[in-house]
Design a protein around this motif. Sequence first.
Motif, short mmCIF file in Angstrom:
data_model
loop_
_atom_site.label_atom_id
_atom_site.label_comp_id
_atom_site.label_asym_id
_atom_site.label_seq_id
_atom_site.Cartn_x
_atom_site.Cartn_y
_atom_site.Cartn_z
N GLN A 98 -4.62 13.70 22.17
CA GLN A 98 -5.65 13.05 21.36
C GLN A 98 -5.41 13.24 19.86
O GLN A 98 -5.98 12.51 19.04
N PHE A 99 -4.56 14.20 19.51
CA PHE A 99 -4.29 14.47 18.09
C PHE A 99 -3.09 13.70 17.56
O PHE A 99 -2.75 13.84 16.39
N LEU A 100 -2.44 12.91 18.41
CA LEU A 100 -1.31 12.10 17.96
C LEU A 100 -1.85 10.93 17.14
O LEU A 100 -2.60 10.12 17.64
N ASP A 101 -1.47 10.88 15.90
CA ASP A 101 -1.98 9.88 14.98
C ASP A 101 -0.86 9.41 14.07
O ASP A 101 -0.34 10.19 13.28
N PRO A 102 -0.46 8.14 14.18
CA PRO A 102 0.65 7.65 13.35
C PRO A 102 0.37 7.76 11.85
O PRO A 102 1.29 7.82 11.05
N GLY A 103 -0.88 7.80 11.45
CA GLY A 103 -1.22 7.91 10.03
C GLY A 103 -1.53 9.33 9.60
O GLY A 103 -2.08 9.55 8.51
N ALA A 104 -1.19 10.29 10.43
CA ALA A 104 -1.58 11.68 10.17
C ALA A 104 -0.98 12.28 8.90
O ALA A 104 -1.54 13.21 8.34
N LEU A 105 0.12 11.74 8.43
CA LEU A 105 0.76 12.32 7.24
C LEU A 105 0.14 11.84 5.93
O LEU A 105 0.39 12.44 4.89
#
Length: 166
Positions: A98-105
């Motif tokens: 659930q914490f995989l986020d392509p915009g996380a950076l």
Amino acid sequence: GSGAAVAADLCTVAIGTETDGSIVSPASSCGIVGLKPTVGLLSRSGIIPISWTQDTAGPMARTVADAAALLSALTGIDPSDTASAHSNGALARQDFTQFLDPGALKGARIGVARNFFGWHGRIDRVMESALKILREHGAELIDITGLPGHSAFGDAEFQVLLYEFK
């Protein structure tokens, strides 16, 4: 070992055990994802410990998504491992995908200890390429200066390992 097997596509994921680098070092050397979870996040039953406070198992995979999925499957409370009891309610059976986020950076601040660069030209170029990609995805890179070398941190950890080694 496990890291080489994942890198060679002999398996999709593997489980490694680590006291002080036996997951993250092979993962780094083989170009795969390796994660040493917090001790207690998953059961250590069946692991012959070198250091009771440092040993744990963790995922090794070709992608972050695969490592997150495997970590999700591994977590849980084991009555025979007192360290895992501390995870009860907090992280037990957590879905880490659930914490995989392509915009996380975007907006992330990442420290870069460049005093550890300069040992090998090709590796430095790979690191610079990776830092460029992080920047392109929105990360702010902060150059850290004055950080002590490896020996400043490793000695205390090594003393704990020696004390607990049986």
